[in-house]
Scaffold this motif. Structure first.
Motif, PDB file in Angstrom:
ATOM      1  N   MET A   1       0.839  -1.201   0.000  1.00  0.00           N
ATOM      2  CA  MET A   1       0.000   0.000   0.000  1.00  0.00           C
ATOM      3  C   MET A   1       0.870   1.245   0.000  1.00  0.00           C
ATOM      4  N   ALA A   2       0.507   2.227  -0.821  1.00  0.00           N
ATOM      5  CA  ALA A   2       1.277   3.462  -0.911  1.00  0.00           C
ATOM      6  C   ALA A   2       1.174   4.251   0.386  1.00  0.00           C
ATOM      7  N   PRO A   3       2.244   4.941   0.779  1.00  0.00           N
ATOM      8  CA  PRO A   3       2.166   5.814   1.949  1.00  0.00           C
ATOM      9  C   PRO A   3       1.081   6.876   1.765  1.00  0.00           C
ATOM     10  N   VAL A   4       0.477   7.285   2.877  1.00  0.00           N
ATOM     11  CA  VAL A   4      -0.608   8.272   2.832  1.00  0.00           C
ATOM     12  C   VAL A   4      -0.138   9.563   3.491  1.00  0.00           C
ATOM     13  N   ILE A   5      -0.353  10.666   2.800  1.00  0.00           N
ATOM     14  CA  ILE A   5       0.087  11.988   3.258  1.00  0.00           C
ATOM     15  C   ILE A   5      -1.083  12.951   3.215  1.00  0.00           C
ATOM     16  N   VAL A   6      -1.153  13.821   4.219  1.00  0.00           N
ATOM     17  CA  VAL A   6      -2.096  14.937   4.213  1.00  0.00           C
ATOM     18  C   VAL A   6      -1.291  16.232   4.156  1.00  0.00           C
ATOM     19  N   CYS A   7      -1.623  17.100   3.211  1.00  0.00           N
ATOM     20  CA  CYS A   7      -1.026  18.434   3.126  1.00  0.00           C
ATOM     21  C   CYS A   7      -2.110  19.461   3.468  1.00  0.00           C
ATOM     22  N   VAL A   8      -1.808  20.368   4.371  1.00  0.00           N
ATOM     23  CA  VAL A   8      -2.785  21.345   4.853  1.00  0.00           C
ATOM     24  C   VAL A   8      -2.296  22.747   4.523  1.00  0.00           C
ATOM     25  N   GLY A   9      -3.067  23.485   3.734  1.00  0.00           N
ATOM     26  CA  GLY A   9      -2.656  24.860   3.494  1.00  0.00           C
ATOM     27  C   GLY A   9      -3.093  25.427   2.166  1.00  0.00           C
ATOM     28  N   LEU A  10      -2.247  26.259   1.607  1.00  0.00           N
ATOM     29  CA  LEU A  10      -2.608  27.164   0.526  1.00  0.00           C
ATOM     30  C   LEU A  10      -2.534  26.531  -0.860  1.00  0.00           C
ATOM     31  N   THR A  11      -3.549  26.852  -1.669  1.00  0.00           N
ATOM     32  CA  THR A  11      -3.526  26.612  -3.109  1.00  0.00           C
ATOM     33  C   THR A  11      -3.732  27.948  -3.804  1.00  0.00           C
ATOM     34  N   THR A  12      -2.975  28.196  -4.849  1.00  0.00           N
ATOM     35  CA  THR A  12      -3.141  29.407  -5.643  1.00  0.00           C
ATOM     36  C   THR A  12      -3.169  29.041  -7.122  1.00  0.00           C
ATOM     37  N   ILE A  13      -3.522  30.017  -7.928  1.00  0.00           N
ATOM     38  CA  ILE A  13      -3.275  29.950  -9.360  1.00  0.00           C
ATOM     39  C   ILE A  13      -2.094  30.868  -9.639  1.00  0.00           C
ATOM     40  N   ASP A  14      -1.063  30.311 -10.277  1.00  0.00           N
ATOM     41  CA  ASP A  14       0.151  31.067 -10.546  1.00  0.00           C
ATOM     42  C   ASP A  14       0.215  31.474 -12.014  1.00  0.00           C
ATOM     43  N   ILE A  15       0.473  32.747 -12.241  1.00  0.00           N
ATOM     44  CA  ILE A  15       0.754  33.254 -13.587  1.00  0.00           C
ATOM     45  C   ILE A  15       2.236  33.625 -13.607  1.00  0.00           C
ATOM     46  N   ALA A  16       3.034  32.836 -14.313  1.00  0.00           N
ATOM     47  CA  ALA A  16       4.480  33.032 -14.333  1.00  0.00           C
ATOM     48  C   ALA A  16       4.914  33.609 -15.670  1.00  0.00           C
ATOM     49  N   GLN A  17       5.835  34.569 -15.627  1.00  0.00           N
ATOM     50  CA  GLN A  17       6.370  35.171 -16.847  1.00  0.00           C
ATOM     51  C   GLN A  17       7.881  35.330 -16.708  1.00  0.00           C
ATOM     52  N   VAL A 123     -10.029  12.437   7.716  1.00  0.00           N
ATOM     53  CA  VAL A 123      -8.895  12.865   6.898  1.00  0.00           C
ATOM     54  C   VAL A 123      -7.617  12.161   7.340  1.00  0.00           C
ATOM     55  N   LEU A 124      -7.511  11.839   8.620  1.00  0.00           N
ATOM     56  CA  LEU A 124      -6.287  11.246   9.160  1.00  0.00           C
ATOM     57  C   LEU A 124      -6.274   9.719   9.107  1.00  0.00           C
ATOM     58  N   LYS A 125      -7.270   9.103   8.484  1.00  0.00           N
ATOM     59  CA  LYS A 125      -7.318   7.653   8.422  1.00  0.00           C
ATOM     60  C   LYS A 125      -6.103   7.104   7.677  1.00  0.00           C
ATOM     61  N   ASP A 126      -5.347   6.235   8.347  1.00  0.00           N
ATOM     62  CA  ASP A 126      -4.183   5.551   7.762  1.00  0.00           C
ATOM     63  C   ASP A 126      -3.067   6.497   7.329  1.00  0.00           C
ATOM     64  N   VAL A 127      -3.040   7.708   7.867  1.00  0.00           N
ATOM     65  CA  VAL A 127      -2.064   8.707   7.430  1.00  0.00           C
ATOM     66  C   VAL A 127      -0.709   8.481   8.084  1.00  0.00           C
ATOM     67  N   ASP A 128       0.345   8.664   7.283  1.00  0.00           N
ATOM     68  CA  ASP A 128       1.715   8.524   7.776  1.00  0.00           C
ATOM     69  C   ASP A 128       2.350   9.864   8.129  1.00  0.00           C
ATOM     70  N   VAL A 129       2.058  10.909   7.339  1.00  0.00           N
ATOM     71  CA  VAL A 129       2.662  12.218   7.539  1.00  0.00           C
ATOM     72  C   VAL A 129       1.620  13.294   7.269  1.00  0.00           C
ATOM     73  N   PRO A 147      -1.490  12.373  17.603  1.00  0.00           N
ATOM     74  CA  PRO A 147      -0.054  12.101  17.699  1.00  0.00           C
ATOM     75  C   PRO A 147       0.438  10.992  16.771  1.00  0.00           C
ATOM     76  N   ALA A 148      -0.486  10.312  16.070  1.00  0.00           N
ATOM     77  CA  ALA A 148      -0.079   9.137  15.298  1.00  0.00           C
ATOM     78  C   ALA A 148       0.812   9.474  14.105  1.00  0.00           C
ATOM     79  N   PRO A 149       0.402  10.354  13.168  1.00  0.00           N
ATOM     80  CA  PRO A 149       1.269  10.623  12.031  1.00  0.00           C
ATOM     81  C   PRO A 149       2.417  11.557  12.407  1.00  0.00           C
ATOM     82  N   ILE A 150       3.436  11.608  11.540  1.00  0.00           N
ATOM     83  CA  ILE A 150       4.528  12.575  11.691  1.00  0.00           C
ATOM     84  C   ILE A 150       3.996  13.942  11.281  1.00  0.00           C
TER      85      ILE A 150
END
Length: 272
Positions: A1-17, A123-129, A147-150
């Motif tokens: 089974m693949a490791p499970v990760i939760v990322c918490v925070g910002l999403t943006t749309i980036d316009i790069a030039q 959201v934290l079900k089976d989460v590693d990090v 306290p379970a995930p890193i």
């Protein structure tokens, strides 16, 4: 089974030039190239971890705008837990990249988000990090109580209330500019160690990464490459690091590997 990760925070749309030089006041310049992509520390780290084979859940604020629809398309394969109200306006970042690979960024970040919901405990079900970028602090505080995930901090800059999250962390990797209020960036690792965080690192662009593991200090060399675009290099560092930690690699080896990935990322345009 693949490791499970939760990322918490910002999403943006980036316009790069890509430009020869930053525009002066009341001037117009022509870009050499331009592109549109998803950005934000949490979203970028999520994409990197997903690319490295992890199952990723992104707790973020998107809303129902046309820009949010675009973000969802670019985040294909990542489970999105959207805690924004429907009328949320997804932040837009404008990025200018100069010939030496440096970038200047204008963004509202999460400043326009007046309210956000709370992610459910599932959201934290089976989460590693769990990775926190500090932009959705209330959601991070809720998820860091387990306290379970890193628990890992992406410390790009200080954000009000972050002192509540710091004692709950296992790892913090901060930027060269990160500093606690009333302190200096050079003191960041010592200051963070005072909160009981056992594994710390501080990136400094092309300079060696500083680390503190317990009471042991370390220096991790950064591969010297020709930089084309440094945008998101820190996000690649964090995304690669959490993917490896989730896979059971120890912090020292994971940090070395993540540094290599981040260095490679600046040799081409875009984060991925």
């Amino acid at each position: 089974m693949a490791p499970v990760i939760v990322c918490v925070g910002l999403t943006t749309i980036d316009i790069a030039q890509v430009v020869d030089a930053l525009p002066a006041a009341d001037s117009k310049i022509t870009a050499d190239r331009a592109w549109l992509d998803v950005g934000g520390p949490a979203a970028n780290a999520a994409r990197v971890a997903h690319r490295e084979g992890c199952q990723v859940r992104l707790v973020t604020a998107l809303g129902d705008s046309s820009l949010a629809m675009l973000a969802r398309e670019r985040l294909d394969g990542i489970e999105i837990i959207d805690i924004a109200p429907p009328d949320c306006q997804l932040p837009v970042s404008t990025i200018f990249i100069t010939p030496d690979g440096s970038r200047a960024v204008v963004s509202r970040n999460a400043a326009a988000l007046e309210s956000a919901g709370s992610p459910g405990a599932e959201v934290l079900k089976d989460v590693d990090v769990v990775l926190h970028d500090g932009h959705l602090l209330e959601a991070s505080l809720l998820l860091a109580q387990n306290p379970a995930p890193i628990q890992v901090l992406d410390g790009g800059s200080w954000k009000p209330g972050l002192e509540l999250l710091l004692p709950l962390l296992d790892v913090a990797v901060v930027s060269a500019d990160f500093a606690l209020p009333g302190s200096t960036p050079d003191q960041a690792l010592d200051d963070l160690a005072g909160f009981g965080i056992p594994r710390l690192a501080r990136s400094r662009g092309a300079e060696p990464v500083q680390a503190m593991i317990g009471e042991q200090l370390g220096i991790f060399p950064v591969p010297q490459v020709e930089a084309v675009d440094t945008t998101g290099a820190g996000d690649v560092l964090h995304g690669s690091l959490i993917a490896q930690l989730a896979g059971g690699i120890d912090f020292t080896a994971a940090l070395r590997n993540a540094i290599t990935q981040a260095s490679e990322s600046v040799t081409h345009y875009g984060v991925l």
